[in-house]
Design a protein around this motif. Structure first.
Motif, PDB file in Angstrom:
ATOM      1  N   LEU A 101       0.836  -1.110  -0.030  1.00 20.12           N
ATOM      2  CA  LEU A 101       0.106  -0.243  -0.076  1.00 20.12           C
ATOM      3  C   LEU A 101       0.817   1.468   0.114  1.00 20.12           C
ATOM      4  N   VAL A 102       2.021   1.237   0.823  1.00 16.10           N
ATOM      5  CA  VAL A 102       2.709   2.363   0.723  1.00 16.10           C
ATOM      6  C   VAL A 102       3.359   2.491  -0.689  1.00 16.10           C
ATOM      7  N   VAL A 103       3.944   1.568  -1.194  1.00 14.08           N
ATOM      8  CA  VAL A 103       4.436   1.573  -2.624  1.00 14.08           C
ATOM      9  C   VAL A 103       3.616   2.111  -3.661  1.00 14.08           C
ATOM     10  N   SER A 104       2.279   1.641  -3.504  1.00  9.62           N
ATOM     11  CA  SER A 104       1.563   1.982  -4.489  1.00  9.62           C
ATOM     12  C   SER A 104       0.956   3.444  -4.514  1.00  9.62           C
ATOM     13  N   THR A 105       1.162   3.923  -3.293  1.00 11.05           N
ATOM     14  CA  THR A 105       0.567   5.476  -3.068  1.00 11.05           C
ATOM     15  C   THR A 105       2.093   6.270  -3.635  1.00 11.05           C
ATOM     16  N   LEU A 106       3.089   5.918  -3.077  1.00  9.09           N
ATOM     17  CA  LEU A 106       4.371   6.649  -3.319  1.00  9.09           C
ATOM     18  C   LEU A 106       4.984   6.437  -4.736  1.00  9.09           C
ATOM     19  N   THR A 107       4.517   5.536  -5.327  1.00  9.90           N
ATOM     20  CA  THR A 107       4.794   5.592  -6.866  1.00  9.90           C
ATOM     21  C   THR A 107       3.877   6.100  -7.671  1.00  9.90           C
ATOM     22  N   ARG A 110       0.683  11.366  -8.952  1.00 11.24           N
ATOM     23  CA  ARG A 110       0.104  12.594  -8.069  1.00 11.24           C
ATOM     24  C   ARG A 110       0.410  12.302  -6.834  1.00 11.24           C
ATOM     25  N   GLN A 111       0.027  11.047  -6.469  1.00 13.58           N
ATOM     26  CA  GLN A 111       0.117  10.790  -5.006  1.00 13.58           C
ATOM     27  C   GLN A 111       1.457  10.975  -4.360  1.00 13.58           C
ATOM     28  N   GLY A 112       2.439  10.354  -4.991  1.00 13.56           N
ATOM     29  CA  GLY A 112       4.028  10.550  -4.511  1.00 13.56           C
ATOM     30  C   GLY A 112       4.265  11.842  -4.536  1.00 13.56           C
ATOM     31  N   ALA A 113       4.055  12.717  -5.362  1.00  8.81           N
ATOM     32  CA  ALA A 113       4.376  14.091  -5.288  1.00  8.81           C
ATOM     33  C   ALA A 113       3.592  14.790  -4.146  1.00  8.81           C
ATOM     34  N   LEU A 114       2.363  14.395  -4.140  1.00 10.55           N
ATOM     35  CA  LEU A 114       1.509  14.957  -2.940  1.00 10.55           C
ATOM     36  C   LEU A 114       2.246  14.757  -1.511  1.00 10.55           C
ATOM     37  N   PHE A 115       2.769  13.521  -1.351  1.00  7.74           N
ATOM     38  CA  PHE A 115       3.176  13.398  -0.117  1.00  7.74           C
ATOM     39  C   PHE A 115       4.710  13.784   0.257  1.00  7.74           C
ATOM     40  N   THR A 116       5.367  13.821  -0.982  1.00  4.44           N
ATOM     41  CA  THR A 116       6.742  14.714  -0.948  1.00  4.44           C
ATOM     42  C   THR A 116       6.451  15.968  -0.468  1.00  4.44           C
ATOM     43  N   ALA A 117       5.437  16.457  -0.987  1.00  8.79           N
ATOM     44  CA  ALA A 117       5.365  18.111  -0.551  1.00  8.79           C
ATOM     45  C   ALA A 117       4.913  18.146   0.675  1.00  8.79           C
ATOM     46  N   LEU A 118       4.057  17.342   1.275  1.00  9.01           N
ATOM     47  CA  LEU A 118       3.542  17.556   2.734  1.00  9.01           C
ATOM     48  C   LEU A 118       4.625  17.142   3.586  1.00  9.01           C
ATOM     49  N   ILE A 119       5.486  16.298   3.164  1.00 11.46           N
ATOM     50  CA  ILE A 119       6.889  16.040   4.129  1.00 11.46           C
ATOM     51  C   ILE A 119       7.572  17.198   4.021  1.00 11.46           C
ATOM     52  N   ALA A 120       8.107  17.797   2.754  1.00 12.95           N
ATOM     53  CA  ALA A 120       8.811  18.934   2.993  1.00 12.95           C
ATOM     54  C   ALA A 120       8.146  20.119   3.738  1.00 12.95           C
ATOM     55  N   ALA A 121       6.850  20.265   3.666  1.00 16.14           N
ATOM     56  CA  ALA A 121       6.292  21.394   4.292  1.00 16.14           C
ATOM     57  C   ALA A 121       6.455  20.842   5.812  1.00 16.14           C
ATOM     58  N   ALA A 122       6.369  19.776   6.477  1.00 18.09           N
ATOM     59  CA  ALA A 122       6.512  19.558   7.765  1.00 18.09           C
ATOM     60  C   ALA A 122       7.937  19.920   8.235  1.00 18.09           C
ATOM     61  N   ARG A 176      14.196   5.372   0.680  1.00 19.49           N
ATOM     62  CA  ARG A 176      14.391   4.983  -0.882  1.00 19.49           C
ATOM     63  C   ARG A 176      13.851   6.382  -1.465  1.00 19.49           C
ATOM     64  N   LEU A 177      12.472   6.833  -1.209  1.00 24.42           N
ATOM     65  CA  LEU A 177      12.052   7.847  -1.836  1.00 24.42           C
ATOM     66  C   LEU A 177      12.566   9.070  -1.618  1.00 24.42           C
ATOM     67  N   LEU A 178      13.010   9.249  -0.203  1.00 25.18           N
ATOM     68  CA  LEU A 178      13.245  10.712   0.110  1.00 25.18           C
ATOM     69  C   LEU A 178      14.825  10.852   0.253  1.00 25.18           C
ATOM     70  N   ASN A 179      15.751   9.663   0.216  1.00 23.56           N
ATOM     71  CA  ASN A 179      17.162   9.940   0.598  1.00 23.56           C
ATOM     72  C   ASN A 179      17.975   9.408  -0.670  1.00 23.56           C
ATOM     73  N   THR A 180      17.665   8.230  -1.151  1.00 24.08           N
ATOM     74  CA  THR A 180      18.505   7.636  -2.063  1.00 24.08           C
ATOM     75  C   THR A 180      17.795   7.727  -3.689  1.00 24.08           C
ATOM     76  N   GLY A 181      16.678   8.076  -3.756  1.00 23.32           N
ATOM     77  CA  GLY A 181      16.051   8.122  -4.954  1.00 23.32           C
ATOM     78  C   GLY A 181      15.686   6.758  -5.948  1.00 23.32           C
ATOM     79  N   GLN A 182      16.201   5.590  -5.028  1.00 25.19           N
ATOM     80  CA  GLN A 182      16.038   4.339  -5.843  1.00 25.19           C
ATOM     81  C   GLN A 182      14.678   3.922  -6.108  1.00 25.19           C
ATOM     82  N   PRO A 183      14.586   3.215  -7.156  1.00 21.50           N
ATOM     83  CA  PRO A 183      13.043   2.990  -7.365  1.00 21.50           C
ATOM     84  C   PRO A 183      12.210   2.225  -6.273  1.00 21.50           C
ATOM     85  N   LEU A 184      11.048   2.379  -6.345  1.00 25.17           N
ATOM     86  CA  LEU A 184      10.070   1.553  -5.584  1.00 25.17           C
ATOM     87  C   LEU A 184       9.302   0.412  -6.283  1.00 25.17           C
TER      88      LEU A 184
END
Length: 255
Positions: A101-107, A110-122, A176-184
């Motif tokens: 479920l994590v991977v399906s959202t983060l990949t 739209r949803q991956g970009a949304l979560f990245t933006a919210l994490i950056a805001a936090a 992987r999403l935020l630090n290394t950029g490796q694919p999920l």
């Protein structure tokens, strides 16, 4: 007159509306999710959100007051609409469902970009940070039931910390999403879930364990599995523990 007994007014964006107000909130939160996914938190603008939502600027400014309050309300709404935990009969299967479920959202683009933006805001905004922390606490609490069920079945030792187990599953995925950029991928998700399940069954997440006794018996100490890998990242790149599954909801897709 008696002072100190009145209830303070609610913070902007925290009142649960109904009727037309609920429809306006739905439209505004959807528009905010779109804007965050497209351009990030720094570019979020209440007037632009109002235009996207097809409502008046005054309505948005009066109800939310700031972009951080709007982002916080979006996170609360996402948590409210989140996917319930699975109940597949084994810890390994449930943790795999969580990780996928994590991977399906983060990949999702739209949803991956949304979560990245919210994490950056936090990272730079206390209101957004508090809302993000609350979101993940709710998700961890939801999926912790999988571990509680595994304890009840005798699959993992009594004294296992359910929240630590769940947090460890998605940690390498966010890393992987935020630090290394490796694919999920599902394979990455399955590997992370299997590592945590193995460590949990071995007792790595017991809060009542005696580290000295565990070391003397050759068992896992401090979250390490018998092969010496960390519990949160064993055989998954050694990533650190923490985090929780994203969910279906406003701007977020589940499975």
């Amino acid at each position: 007159m008696t002072y100190g007994t009145s209830t303070p007014p609610p913070s902007p964006g925290t009142v649960r509306p109904g009727g037309r107000t609920a429809r306006v909130r739905d439209a505004v939160l959807a528009a905010a999710g779109d804007a965050l996914a497209e351009a990030g938190f720094e570019a979020l603008d209440l007037a632009d959100v109002a235009r996207r939502a097809g409502c008046g600027k005054t309505t948005v400014y009066r109800r939310w007051g700031s972009t951080s309050a709007l982002a916080a309300d979006l996170l609360r709404d996402m948590a409210d609409q989140s996917v319930h935990r699975s109940d597949l009969g084994s810890l390994a299967a449930d943790l795999r469902a969580n990780a996928r479920l994590v991977v399906s959202t983060l990949t999702d683009p739209r949803q991956g970009a949304l979560f990245t933006a919210l994490i950056a805001a936090a990272a730079g905004n206390a209101t957004a940070a508090a809302a993000l922390h609350g979101f993940y606490l709710r998700r961890i609490d939801e999926w912790a039931g999988c571990v509680v069920a595994a304890i009840d079945r005798g699959e993992v030792p009594a004294g296992t910390d359910p929240r630590e187990v769940v947090a460890a599953v998605s940690a390498p995925l966010y890393y992987r999403l935020l630090n290394t950029g490796q694919p999920l991928s599902d394979a990455v998700a399955d590997r992370a879930a299997a590592a945590v399940a193995t460590a949990a069954i071995a007792g790595a997440y017991r809060t009542d364990a005696d580290p000295a006794a565990s070391a003397a018996s050759g068992g896992p100490v401090g979250g390490a599995d018998p092969d010496g890998d960390s519990a949160g990242g064993a055989r998954s790149g050694g990533d650190s523990a923490g985090g929780a599954a994203p969910v279906a909801g406003r701007g977020v897709r589940g499975e």
